[in-house]
Design an enzyme around this catalytic site. Structure first.
Site, short mmCIF file in Angstrom:
data_model
loop_
_atom_site.label_atom_id
_atom_site.label_comp_id
_atom_site.label_asym_id
_atom_site.label_seq_id
_atom_site.Cartn_x
_atom_site.Cartn_y
_atom_site.Cartn_z
N ASP A 134 37.42 42.30 38.49
CA ASP A 134 36.71 42.90 39.62
C ASP A 134 36.15 41.85 40.58
O ASP A 134 35.62 40.82 40.17
CB ASP A 134 35.55 43.77 39.11
CG ASP A 134 36.06 45.03 38.43
OD1 ASP A 134 37.28 45.12 38.18
OD2 ASP A 134 35.24 45.92 38.15
N GLY B 17 45.53 42.42 36.01
CA GLY B 17 46.53 41.35 35.97
C GLY B 17 47.05 41.03 34.59
O GLY B 17 47.84 40.09 34.41
N ASP C 169 43.45 53.19 35.89
CA ASP C 169 42.71 52.03 35.40
C ASP C 169 42.78 51.94 33.87
O ASP C 169 42.35 52.85 33.16
CB ASP C 169 41.25 52.20 35.88
CG ASP C 169 40.43 50.93 35.75
OD1 ASP C 169 40.89 49.99 35.09
OD2 ASP C 169 39.33 50.91 36.32
#
Ligand code: GLA
Length: 396
Positions: A217, A196, A149
Protein backbone atom coordinates in the site's frame (compact mmCIF):
# COMPACT_ATOMS: atom_id res chain seq x y z
CA UNK A 1 -36.56 -21.08 -44.07
CA UNK A 2 -34.26 -23.87 -45.36
CA UNK A 3 -32.18 -25.39 -42.60
CA UNK A 4 -28.91 -24.62 -44.30
CA UNK A 5 -29.76 -20.87 -44.45
CA UNK A 6 -30.94 -20.92 -40.84
CA UNK A 7 -27.68 -22.59 -39.79
CA UNK A 8 -25.66 -20.07 -41.76
CA UNK A 9 -27.49 -17.18 -40.06
CA UNK A 10 -26.95 -18.80 -36.67
CA UNK A 11 -23.24 -19.30 -37.36
CA UNK A 12 -22.94 -15.70 -38.50
CA UNK A 13 -24.60 -14.33 -35.39
CA UNK A 14 -22.37 -16.50 -33.20
CA UNK A 15 -19.32 -15.24 -35.05
CA UNK A 16 -20.53 -11.66 -34.64
CA UNK A 17 -21.13 -12.22 -30.94
CA UNK A 18 -17.74 -13.84 -30.46
CA UNK A 19 -16.11 -11.05 -32.42
CA UNK A 20 -17.78 -8.29 -30.41
CA UNK A 21 -16.97 -10.07 -27.12
CA UNK A 22 -13.33 -10.28 -28.25
CA UNK A 23 -13.29 -6.65 -29.36
CA UNK A 24 -14.90 -5.63 -26.09
CA UNK A 25 -12.31 -7.41 -23.95
CA UNK A 26 -9.60 -5.73 -26.04
CA UNK A 27 -10.96 -2.25 -25.47
CA UNK A 28 -11.59 -2.70 -21.74
CA UNK A 29 -8.92 -0.54 -20.04
CA UNK A 30 -7.37 0.29 -23.42
CA UNK A 31 -5.61 3.10 -21.56
CA UNK A 32 -4.80 3.03 -17.82
CA UNK A 33 -8.08 3.30 -15.85
CA UNK A 34 -8.80 6.74 -14.40
CA UNK A 35 -11.13 7.51 -11.55
CA UNK A 36 -11.37 7.76 -7.79
CA UNK A 37 -11.21 5.21 -4.98
CA UNK A 38 -12.53 5.57 -1.45
CA UNK A 39 -9.74 3.88 0.52
CA UNK A 40 -6.94 6.44 0.82
CA UNK A 41 -9.15 9.15 2.27
CA UNK A 42 -12.20 7.43 3.78
CA UNK A 43 -11.06 3.85 4.54
CA UNK A 44 -13.91 2.16 6.51
CA UNK A 45 -15.89 5.44 6.77
CA UNK A 46 -17.12 5.25 3.19
CA UNK A 47 -20.90 5.08 2.63
CA UNK A 48 -23.58 5.77 0.05
CA UNK A 49 -23.56 9.51 0.75
CA UNK A 50 -19.78 9.70 0.35
CA UNK A 51 -19.93 8.01 -3.03
CA UNK A 52 -22.72 10.28 -4.28
CA UNK A 53 -20.86 13.36 -3.02
CA UNK A 54 -17.64 12.24 -4.69
CA UNK A 55 -19.48 11.54 -7.94
CA UNK A 56 -20.99 15.05 -7.78
CA UNK A 57 -17.56 16.53 -7.05
CA UNK A 58 -15.98 14.52 -9.85
CA UNK A 59 -18.23 16.41 -12.25
CA UNK A 60 -18.16 19.83 -10.55
CA UNK A 61 -14.38 19.89 -10.16
CA UNK A 62 -13.73 19.12 -13.81
CA UNK A 63 -12.21 15.72 -12.98
CA UNK A 64 -14.72 13.88 -15.17
CA UNK A 65 -14.01 16.14 -18.11
CA UNK A 66 -10.30 15.54 -17.60
CA UNK A 67 -10.92 11.79 -18.04
CA UNK A 68 -11.57 10.43 -14.54
CA UNK A 69 -14.52 8.07 -14.85
CA UNK A 70 -14.53 5.23 -12.29
CA UNK A 71 -15.92 5.92 -8.83
CA UNK A 72 -14.68 2.94 -6.86
CA UNK A 73 -16.00 1.74 -3.53
CA UNK A 74 -13.20 -0.02 -1.70
CA UNK A 75 -13.49 -2.37 1.29
CA UNK A 76 -16.24 -2.26 3.99
CA UNK A 77 -19.41 -2.12 1.85
CA UNK A 78 -20.09 -5.86 2.30
CA UNK A 79 -23.00 -7.12 4.38
CA UNK A 80 -24.12 -10.69 4.88
CA UNK A 81 -25.19 -13.46 2.52
CA UNK A 82 -28.81 -14.56 2.41
CA UNK A 83 -29.95 -18.20 2.59
CA UNK A 84 -29.20 -18.57 -1.14
CA UNK A 85 -25.67 -17.27 -0.62
CA UNK A 86 -26.31 -13.97 -2.37
CA UNK A 87 -24.19 -11.13 -0.96
CA UNK A 88 -25.96 -7.98 0.23
CA UNK A 89 -24.44 -4.61 0.96
CA UNK A 90 -24.42 -3.50 4.60
CA UNK A 91 -26.40 -0.64 6.18
CA UNK A 92 -23.93 1.94 4.86
CA UNK A 93 -25.08 1.12 1.32
CA UNK A 94 -28.88 0.68 1.42
CA UNK A 95 -29.31 0.18 -2.33
CA UNK A 96 -26.31 -0.56 -4.50
CA UNK A 97 -28.27 -0.63 -7.77
CA UNK A 98 -29.73 2.81 -7.06
CA UNK A 99 -26.24 4.05 -6.25
CA UNK A 100 -24.92 2.67 -9.54
CA UNK A 101 -27.80 4.37 -11.37
CA UNK A 102 -26.89 7.66 -9.69
CA UNK A 103 -23.21 7.35 -10.58
CA UNK A 104 -24.10 6.40 -14.16
CA UNK A 105 -26.48 9.36 -14.44
CA UNK A 106 -23.43 11.59 -13.95
CA UNK A 107 -21.65 9.97 -16.89
CA UNK A 108 -19.41 8.00 -14.52
CA UNK A 109 -18.89 4.30 -13.77
CA UNK A 110 -19.06 2.38 -10.50
CA UNK A 111 -16.39 0.13 -9.06
CA UNK A 112 -16.57 -2.32 -6.19
CA UNK A 113 -14.20 -4.44 -4.11
CA UNK A 114 -13.91 -8.04 -2.94
CA UNK A 115 -11.42 -10.77 -2.10
CA UNK A 116 -10.88 -14.32 -3.39
CA UNK A 117 -10.57 -15.25 0.29
CA UNK A 118 -13.30 -15.84 2.86
CA UNK A 119 -12.69 -12.36 4.31
CA UNK A 120 -11.55 -9.05 2.87
CA UNK A 121 -8.57 -7.24 4.34
CA UNK A 122 -10.89 -5.28 6.66
CA UNK A 123 -12.59 -8.53 7.77
CA UNK A 124 -15.79 -8.30 5.69
CA UNK A 125 -17.28 -11.10 3.56
CA UNK A 126 -15.04 -12.18 0.65
CA UNK A 127 -16.04 -14.14 -2.44
CA UNK A 128 -14.50 -17.56 -1.65
CA UNK A 129 -16.94 -20.22 -2.87
CA UNK A 130 -19.33 -17.56 -4.23
CA UNK A 131 -17.37 -16.24 -7.20
CA UNK A 132 -20.01 -16.74 -9.90
CA UNK A 133 -22.79 -15.61 -7.63
CA UNK A 134 -20.92 -12.43 -6.68
CA UNK A 135 -19.99 -11.63 -10.27
CA UNK A 136 -23.67 -12.05 -11.14
CA UNK A 137 -24.70 -9.74 -8.30
CA UNK A 138 -22.20 -7.05 -9.35
CA UNK A 139 -23.49 -7.31 -12.88
CA UNK A 140 -27.11 -7.00 -11.69
CA UNK A 141 -26.08 -3.88 -9.78
CA UNK A 142 -24.48 -2.57 -13.00
CA UNK A 143 -20.99 -2.46 -11.54
CA UNK A 144 -18.20 -1.65 -14.00
CA UNK A 145 -14.98 -2.42 -12.12
CA UNK A 146 -13.87 -4.94 -9.50
CA UNK A 147 -10.79 -4.68 -7.30
CA UNK A 148 -10.07 -8.22 -6.15
CA UNK A 149 -7.81 -8.15 -3.11
CA UNK A 150 -5.92 -11.29 -2.01
CA UNK A 151 -6.26 -10.68 1.77
CA UNK A 152 -7.34 -13.86 3.57
CA UNK A 153 -6.81 -15.99 0.48
CA UNK A 154 -3.32 -16.23 1.94
CA UNK A 155 -4.85 -18.74 4.41
CA UNK A 156 -5.88 -21.00 1.53
CA UNK A 157 -2.43 -20.68 0.00
CA UNK A 158 -0.79 -21.58 3.29
CA UNK A 159 -2.69 -24.90 3.23
CA UNK A 160 -1.51 -25.71 -0.31
CA UNK A 161 1.55 -27.69 0.75
CA UNK A 162 4.13 -26.13 -1.55
CA UNK A 163 4.98 -22.74 -3.00
CA UNK A 164 4.16 -23.97 -6.52
CA UNK A 165 0.74 -25.20 -5.43
CA UNK A 166 0.08 -21.98 -3.54
CA UNK A 167 0.98 -19.97 -6.62
CA UNK A 168 -1.27 -22.11 -8.80
CA UNK A 169 -4.10 -21.72 -6.32
CA UNK A 170 -3.78 -17.95 -6.44
CA UNK A 171 -3.71 -17.90 -10.24
CA UNK A 172 -6.75 -20.18 -10.33
CA UNK A 173 -8.62 -17.91 -7.92
CA UNK A 174 -8.07 -14.88 -10.15
CA UNK A 175 -8.90 -16.83 -13.30
CA UNK A 176 -12.10 -18.04 -11.66
CA UNK A 177 -13.30 -14.50 -10.99
CA UNK A 178 -12.23 -13.36 -14.46
CA UNK A 179 -14.31 -16.13 -16.03
CA UNK A 180 -17.23 -15.40 -13.72
CA UNK A 181 -17.16 -11.74 -14.73
CA UNK A 182 -16.94 -12.66 -18.40
CA UNK A 183 -19.91 -14.98 -18.01
CA UNK A 184 -22.10 -12.08 -16.92
CA UNK A 185 -21.61 -10.50 -20.35
CA UNK A 186 -21.04 -7.10 -18.72
CA UNK A 187 -17.67 -5.45 -19.37
CA UNK A 188 -16.18 -5.25 -15.86
CA UNK A 189 -12.58 -4.17 -15.40
CA UNK A 190 -10.69 -6.67 -13.21
CA UNK A 191 -8.09 -5.13 -10.91
CA UNK A 192 -5.82 -7.66 -9.22
CA UNK A 193 -4.63 -6.61 -5.81
CA UNK A 194 -2.05 -8.92 -4.27
CA UNK A 195 0.77 -6.43 -3.69
CA UNK A 196 3.05 -7.84 -6.42
CA UNK A 197 3.39 -11.34 -4.91
CA UNK A 198 5.12 -13.87 -7.21
CA UNK A 199 5.94 -11.15 -9.77
CA UNK A 200 2.31 -10.73 -10.79
CA UNK A 201 3.36 -8.63 -13.80
CA UNK A 202 4.59 -11.86 -15.43
CA UNK A 203 1.20 -13.60 -15.26
CA UNK A 204 -1.43 -10.99 -14.40
CA UNK A 205 -2.63 -10.73 -17.98
CA UNK A 206 -2.93 -14.51 -18.35
CA UNK A 207 -5.45 -14.69 -15.49
CA UNK A 208 -7.55 -11.90 -16.99
CA UNK A 209 -6.27 -8.92 -15.01
CA UNK A 210 -6.68 -5.50 -16.61
CA UNK A 211 -4.36 -4.08 -13.99
CA UNK A 212 -2.43 -5.49 -11.07
CA UNK A 213 -0.94 -3.91 -8.01
CA UNK A 214 2.83 -4.23 -8.15
CA UNK A 215 3.50 -3.10 -4.57
CA UNK A 216 2.21 -2.91 -1.03
CA UNK A 217 0.00 0.00 0.00
CA UNK A 218 0.99 3.58 -0.74
CA UNK A 219 1.12 6.12 2.09
CA UNK A 220 0.60 9.87 1.98
CA UNK A 221 4.28 10.73 2.39
CA UNK A 222 7.14 11.28 -0.03
CA UNK A 223 9.31 8.39 1.21
CA UNK A 224 6.59 5.78 0.66
CA UNK A 225 5.33 7.24 -2.62
CA UNK A 226 8.87 7.52 -4.02
CA UNK A 227 9.84 4.09 -2.66
CA UNK A 228 6.94 2.56 -4.59
CA UNK A 229 7.14 4.70 -7.72
CA UNK A 230 10.85 4.50 -8.39
CA UNK A 231 10.87 0.74 -7.73
CA UNK A 232 8.89 0.29 -10.95
CA UNK A 233 12.03 0.44 -13.10
CA UNK A 234 12.21 -2.57 -15.40
CA UNK A 235 8.49 -3.41 -15.40
CA UNK A 236 7.61 -1.48 -18.57
CA UNK A 237 7.52 -4.49 -20.85
CA UNK A 238 4.69 -6.09 -18.90
CA UNK A 239 2.23 -3.22 -19.42
CA UNK A 240 0.15 -2.39 -22.47
CA UNK A 241 -3.40 -1.66 -23.61
CA UNK A 242 -5.81 -3.71 -21.50
CA UNK A 243 -3.23 -4.77 -18.91
CA UNK A 244 -1.37 -2.33 -16.66
CA UNK A 245 1.09 -2.29 -13.81
CA UNK A 246 -0.56 -0.56 -10.85
CA UNK A 247 1.74 1.06 -8.27
CA UNK A 248 -1.38 1.92 -6.18
CA UNK A 249 -3.77 4.82 -5.98
CA UNK A 250 -2.91 8.52 -5.84
CA UNK A 251 -2.45 10.47 -2.62
CA UNK A 252 -2.47 13.87 -4.35
CA UNK A 253 -4.42 16.33 -2.18
CA UNK A 254 -4.51 14.25 1.00
CA UNK A 255 -2.22 16.68 2.81
CA UNK A 256 0.87 14.64 3.65
CA UNK A 257 3.08 15.93 0.85
CA UNK A 258 4.00 19.34 -0.52
CA UNK A 259 2.72 20.52 -3.90
CA UNK A 260 6.20 19.89 -5.32
CA UNK A 261 6.01 16.30 -4.05
CA UNK A 262 2.48 15.78 -5.37
CA UNK A 263 3.65 17.05 -8.78
CA UNK A 264 6.43 14.46 -8.62
CA UNK A 265 3.87 11.78 -7.67
CA UNK A 266 1.59 12.68 -10.58
CA UNK A 267 4.51 12.96 -13.06
CA UNK A 268 5.95 9.60 -12.05
CA UNK A 269 2.57 7.86 -12.32
CA UNK A 270 2.05 9.41 -15.78
CA UNK A 271 5.50 8.27 -16.96
CA UNK A 272 4.62 4.78 -15.62
CA UNK A 273 1.32 4.69 -17.55
CA UNK A 274 -0.14 3.91 -14.13
CA UNK A 275 -3.86 3.84 -13.41
CA UNK A 276 -4.82 7.29 -12.11
CA UNK A 277 -7.21 6.69 -9.23
CA UNK A 278 -7.45 9.82 -7.13
CA UNK A 279 -7.69 9.12 -3.40
CA UNK A 280 -8.53 12.53 -1.94
CA UNK A 281 -11.80 14.25 -0.99
CA UNK A 282 -12.77 15.74 -4.34
CA UNK A 283 -15.43 17.94 -2.75
CA UNK A 284 -12.81 19.88 -0.78
CA UNK A 285 -9.94 20.17 -3.22
CA UNK A 286 -7.79 23.27 -3.29
CA UNK A 287 -7.35 24.81 -6.75
CA UNK A 288 -3.69 23.70 -6.62
CA UNK A 289 -4.68 20.07 -6.03
CA UNK A 290 -7.25 20.24 -8.83
CA UNK A 291 -4.64 21.72 -11.13
CA UNK A 292 -2.27 18.83 -10.46
CA UNK A 293 -4.92 16.16 -10.94
CA UNK A 294 -6.49 17.68 -14.03
CA UNK A 295 -3.41 18.88 -15.91
CA UNK A 296 -4.37 17.84 -19.45
CA UNK A 297 -0.80 17.46 -20.68
CA UNK A 298 0.22 15.20 -17.79
CA UNK A 299 -2.93 13.12 -18.28
CA UNK A 300 -2.19 12.88 -22.01
CA UNK A 301 1.22 11.39 -21.18
CA UNK A 302 -0.39 8.78 -18.93
CA UNK A 303 -3.21 8.07 -21.36
CA UNK A 304 -1.14 8.06 -24.54
CA UNK A 305 -2.81 5.60 -26.96
CA UNK A 306 0.43 3.70 -27.66
CA UNK A 307 0.18 2.46 -24.05
CA UNK A 308 3.92 2.18 -23.55
CA UNK A 309 5.04 2.37 -19.94
CA UNK A 310 8.08 4.58 -19.36
CA UNK A 311 11.29 3.53 -17.65
CA UNK A 312 14.45 4.85 -16.09
CA UNK A 313 16.99 6.04 -18.66
CA UNK A 314 19.75 7.21 -16.33
CA UNK A 315 20.47 7.66 -12.66
CA UNK A 316 23.28 9.23 -10.72
CA UNK A 317 22.81 9.16 -6.98
CA UNK A 318 19.54 10.95 -6.24
CA UNK A 319 19.13 12.23 -9.80
CA UNK A 320 17.05 10.13 -12.14
CA UNK A 321 15.87 10.60 -15.72
CA UNK A 322 12.86 8.61 -16.88
CA UNK A 323 11.29 8.59 -20.34
CA UNK A 324 8.08 7.33 -21.89
CA UNK A 325 7.73 6.91 -25.67
CA UNK A 326 4.53 8.47 -27.02
CA UNK A 327 2.43 7.49 -30.02
CA UNK A 328 3.51 10.48 -32.15
CA UNK A 329 7.21 9.65 -31.83
CA UNK A 330 7.88 12.20 -29.11
CA UNK A 331 8.95 11.29 -25.58
CA UNK A 332 7.78 12.39 -22.17
CA UNK A 333 10.89 12.94 -20.09
CA UNK A 334 11.05 13.46 -16.34
CA UNK A 335 14.07 14.79 -14.48
CA UNK A 336 13.63 13.77 -10.84
CA UNK A 337 15.66 15.16 -7.98
CA UNK A 338 15.28 12.69 -5.09
CA UNK A 339 17.59 14.68 -2.85
CA UNK A 340 16.24 15.39 0.64
CA UNK A 341 14.32 18.60 1.06
CA UNK A 342 16.90 20.41 3.16
CA UNK A 343 19.23 20.34 0.15
CA UNK A 344 19.35 23.16 -2.38
CA UNK A 345 17.82 22.81 -5.83
CA UNK A 346 20.10 20.98 -8.23
CA UNK A 347 20.99 21.73 -11.82
CA UNK A 348 20.01 18.66 -13.81
CA UNK A 349 20.70 18.03 -17.46
CA UNK A 350 19.38 15.66 -20.03
CA UNK A 351 21.26 14.67 -23.13
CA UNK A 352 18.93 14.22 -26.10
CA UNK A 353 21.08 11.40 -27.48
CA UNK A 354 20.36 9.39 -24.29
CA UNK A 355 16.71 9.68 -25.27
CA UNK A 356 17.34 8.42 -28.79
CA UNK A 357 17.19 11.78 -30.58
CA UNK A 358 19.82 12.90 -33.08
CA UNK A 359 20.22 16.56 -33.92
CA UNK A 360 17.98 19.33 -32.67
CA UNK A 361 14.69 18.73 -30.86
CA UNK A 362 11.65 20.65 -29.74
CA UNK A 363 11.11 20.80 -25.98
CA UNK A 364 7.98 21.62 -24.02
CA UNK A 365 7.95 22.06 -20.22
CA UNK A 366 4.71 20.47 -19.04
CA UNK A 367 4.23 21.89 -15.52
CA UNK A 368 5.43 25.34 -16.63
CA UNK A 369 3.18 24.99 -19.69
CA UNK A 370 5.95 26.58 -21.69
CA UNK A 371 7.40 25.96 -25.11
CA UNK A 372 11.18 25.96 -24.76
CA UNK A 373 11.71 26.06 -28.52
CA UNK A 374 14.28 24.20 -30.58
CA UNK A 375 17.30 22.95 -28.63
CA UNK A 376 20.54 21.30 -29.58
CA UNK A 377 22.41 18.55 -27.69
CA UNK A 378 21.09 18.87 -24.16
CA UNK A 379 18.84 20.74 -21.78
CA UNK A 380 19.78 21.96 -18.34
CA UNK A 381 17.36 23.08 -15.67
CA UNK A 382 17.05 23.61 -11.95
CA UNK A 383 15.01 20.96 -10.11
CA UNK A 384 14.04 21.38 -6.45
CA UNK A 385 14.63 18.56 -3.94
CA UNK A 386 11.80 15.98 -4.18
CA UNK A 387 10.79 17.81 -7.37
CA UNK A 388 10.59 17.14 -11.07
CA UNK A 389 10.93 18.83 -14.44
CA UNK A 390 8.51 17.16 -16.83
CA UNK A 391 9.21 17.66 -20.53
CA UNK A 392 7.90 16.50 -23.87
CA UNK A 393 10.74 16.17 -26.36
CA UNK A 394 10.11 15.67 -30.06
CA UNK A 395 12.24 15.54 -33.21
CA UNK A 396 12.38 18.88 -34.98
C1 GLA B 1 -5.47 -3.73 1.16
C2 GLA B 1 -5.34 -3.00 -0.18
C3 GLA B 1 -5.78 -1.56 -0.02
C4 GLA B 1 -7.21 -1.51 0.47
C5 GLA B 1 -7.36 -2.31 1.76
C6 GLA B 1 -8.81 -2.47 2.17
O1 GLA B 1 -4.59 -3.22 2.10
O2 GLA B 1 -4.01 -3.07 -0.64
O3 GLA B 1 -5.65 -0.87 -1.24
O4 GLA B 1 -8.04 -2.05 -0.53
O5 GLA B 1 -6.82 -3.62 1.63
O6 GLA B 1 -9.00 -3.26 3.29
Amino acid sequence: MPRIVKNAILTCSWLLLAFSAGAQSKTLAATPPMGWNSWNHYAEKVNDATIRAQADAMVASGMRDAGYVYVNIDDTWEGTRDEKGVIHSNEKFPNMKALADYVHSKGLKLGIYSSPGAKTCAGFAGSLGHEEQDAQTYSEWDVDYLKYDLCSFGDEMAKAGSEEKAHQLMMDAYTKMHKALQKTGRPIVLSLCQYGVDSVWRWGESVGGNLWRTTGDIGDNYARMAGIGFSQAGLAKYAGPGHWNDPDMLEVGNGGMSLTEYRTHMSLWAILAAPLLAGNDLSKMTPETAQILTNRKVIAIDQDPAGIQGDRVRSEGPFEIWAKPLADGSKAVALFNREDTWMKSAMMEVNFRDLGFDGSVKVFDVWENKDLGVLEGMYKTEVPPHGVALLVVSAK
